[in-house]
Scaffold this motif. Structure first.
Motif, short mmCIF file in Angstrom:
data_model
loop_
_atom_site.label_atom_id
_atom_site.label_comp_id
_atom_site.label_asym_id
_atom_site.label_seq_id
_atom_site.Cartn_x
_atom_site.Cartn_y
_atom_site.Cartn_z
N ILE A 57 44.20 24.52 37.06
CA ILE A 57 45.11 23.97 38.06
C ILE A 57 44.95 22.46 37.97
O ILE A 57 43.87 21.93 38.22
CB ILE A 57 44.76 24.46 39.48
CG1 ILE A 57 44.91 25.98 39.56
CG2 ILE A 57 45.65 23.77 40.52
CD1 ILE A 57 44.37 26.58 40.84
N VAL A 109 47.22 32.32 44.12
CA VAL A 109 45.86 32.40 43.62
C VAL A 109 44.91 32.43 44.82
O VAL A 109 45.29 32.01 45.92
CB VAL A 109 45.50 31.19 42.71
CG1 VAL A 109 46.43 31.12 41.50
CG2 VAL A 109 45.55 29.89 43.50
N ASP A 154 39.31 22.67 38.72
CA ASP A 154 40.65 22.78 39.28
C ASP A 154 40.94 21.61 40.22
O ASP A 154 40.06 21.15 40.96
CB ASP A 154 40.82 24.10 40.02
CG ASP A 154 40.93 25.29 39.08
OD1 ASP A 154 41.38 25.09 37.94
OD2 ASP A 154 40.55 26.40 39.49
N PRO A 199 41.69 29.14 32.64
CA PRO A 199 42.94 28.59 33.17
C PRO A 199 42.67 27.36 34.02
O PRO A 199 41.56 27.18 34.53
CB PRO A 199 43.50 29.75 34.00
CG PRO A 199 42.31 30.57 34.34
CD PRO A 199 41.37 30.47 33.20
N THR A 218 47.29 28.68 31.33
CA THR A 218 46.14 29.33 30.70
C THR A 218 45.84 28.84 29.30
O THR A 218 44.79 29.17 28.75
CB THR A 218 46.35 30.86 30.66
OG1 THR A 218 47.56 31.14 29.94
CG2 THR A 218 46.44 31.44 32.07
N VAL A 227 49.51 26.88 37.65
CA VAL A 227 48.41 27.27 36.77
C VAL A 227 48.91 27.43 35.34
O VAL A 227 49.98 27.99 35.11
CB VAL A 227 47.79 28.61 37.23
CG1 VAL A 227 46.51 28.90 36.44
CG2 VAL A 227 47.50 28.61 38.73
N GLN A 277 47.63 22.56 44.10
CA GLN A 277 47.45 23.78 44.88
C GLN A 277 47.36 23.39 46.35
O GLN A 277 47.21 22.22 46.68
CB GLN A 277 46.18 24.52 44.43
CG GLN A 277 44.90 23.68 44.52
CD GLN A 277 43.69 24.42 44.00
OE1 GLN A 277 43.58 25.64 44.11
NE2 GLN A 277 42.73 23.68 43.44
#
Length: 358
Positions: free
Chosen positions: A69, A29, A128, A67, A18, A16, A132
């Protein structure tokens, strides 16, 4: 993977950031919940693309969410369905690609140009993405991956493969004709060479260095290789023409390079009535050509964006038949910062694929 509902954790590992060019943190997360028309995918592998680097650097004229991903070449298994999803099952193998979702009802969506939808959501950019362990995708747009394939090898097809396959279709080149591919030894170019060969085209590979020369000629099926730093004739334009039939230049050029100069050169060496297809997206770059020359030689310069849903399944079909073998190296999701460093130093041959388990 079993079709019974798997146990889904509350948190997961993700990369991640920001703010643009800010620290990229590998941290825990929450796992997101899919909406009614979405699916939750347990990502096993995800490719790394130059677009991901641009998303982090913030050097494109398109704002990212923060933010964020990143990632848009994720492949894994469906672990949860939205309430309206009825054409995907728990356990299906799917891919999270650049186009995460579109409106499905505008002029572009209804004419198979859904990547041009003005309401498109972009994985790893405006929503996102796949850096992840669990990612969300619109059910209508996740790629249906044929069962039994090596998931790490599939990942690069979900962006690089689809993108170059679409570009080759947009070029109009026909079987037996010649296509030049700039940046042929990189992540996009190495896959473009193989799709071109599988589509019956002869390939002139353009890149730099002995490692890429050997890969293009011995592994990727290129007919010839031209090192842009040391072209055989001393001039890249004349070298490319000399490598083509009758010295007239290739019928099409696919420009996947990460800098501006190859875009202008391509317009000079493409064959009369040939097509230059712009695919790479170097920040701030311009594509240009001499107007008199373009008119009198009837040269076309066009852009090609990512493929639509049909292009996606066609590109995956080539891979499933074993005619596309994307060169890749596996690293861990935790090593993303190292991958970006190698990418900025132009030290990656082929593609990097991240294993989300470490």
């Amino acid at each position: 993977m079993a079709s019974s509902a798997p146990k889904i954790p509350k948190t997961q590992k993700a990369q991640v950031f920001t703010k643009s060019n800010g620290p990229i943190e590998y941290k825990d997360v929450p796992v997101a919940e899919p909406g009614p028309d979405e699916v939750l995918v347990n990502i096993k592998f995800t490719g790394v693309c130059h677009t991901d680097l641009h998303a982090w650097q913030g050097d494109w004229p398109l704002d990212t969410k923060t933010p964020l991903i990143g990632g848009h070449e994720g492949v894994g298994y469906v672990v949860k369905l939205g309430s309206l999803v009825d054409d995907i099952k728990i356990g299906d193998t799917v891919g999270i690609k650049w186009i995460n979702g579109t409106c499905l009802s505008c002029e572009f969506c209804t004419t198979a140009d859904e990547p041009l939808c003005q309401k498109a959501s972009l994985s790893g950019y405006t929503v996102d993405g796949s850096f992840q362990q669990y990612a969300i995708g619109k059910a209508a747009h996740v790629a249906r991956v044929p069962p039994g394939l090596d998931l790490a090898a599939v990942a690069p097809i979900l962006c690089a493969g689809i993108t170059v396959y679409k570009a080759l279709k947009e070029s109009g080149a026909r079987p037996g004709q010649v296509v030049a591919i700039t940046g042929a030894g990189g992540g996009l170019g190495s896959i473009a060479c193989q799709y071109a060969k599988a589509m019956g085209l002869q390939v002139i590979a353009i890149d730099h260095g002995e490692a890429k020369r050997n890969m293009c000629l011995n592994d990727l099926g290129a007919s010839s290789f031209i090192d842009f730093m040391t072209p055989e004739t001393g001039d890249l334009v004349s070298s490319v023409k000399a490598a083509s039939p009758e010295g007239r230049g290739p019928h099409a050029v696919i420009v996947v390079a990460a800098n501006e100069k190859p875009f202008a050169q391509a317009a000079q060496y493409v064959r009369p009535r040939g097509t230059v297809v712009c695919v790479g997206l170097p920040a701030g770059a311009k594509a240009s050509g001499d107007v008199f020359d373009m008119v009198t030689r009837m040269v076309t310069i066009r852009g090609s964006y990512v493929g639509n849903r049909a292009d996606t399944q066609e590109a995956l079909g080539f891979f499933a038949r074993g005619v596309i073998k994307a060169p890749f190296k596996v690293m861990g999701l935790s090593q993303l910062n190292e991958v970006y460093k190698l990418m900025k130093e132009n030290k990656i041959t082929g593609r990097i694929v991240l294993d989300t388990s470490y």
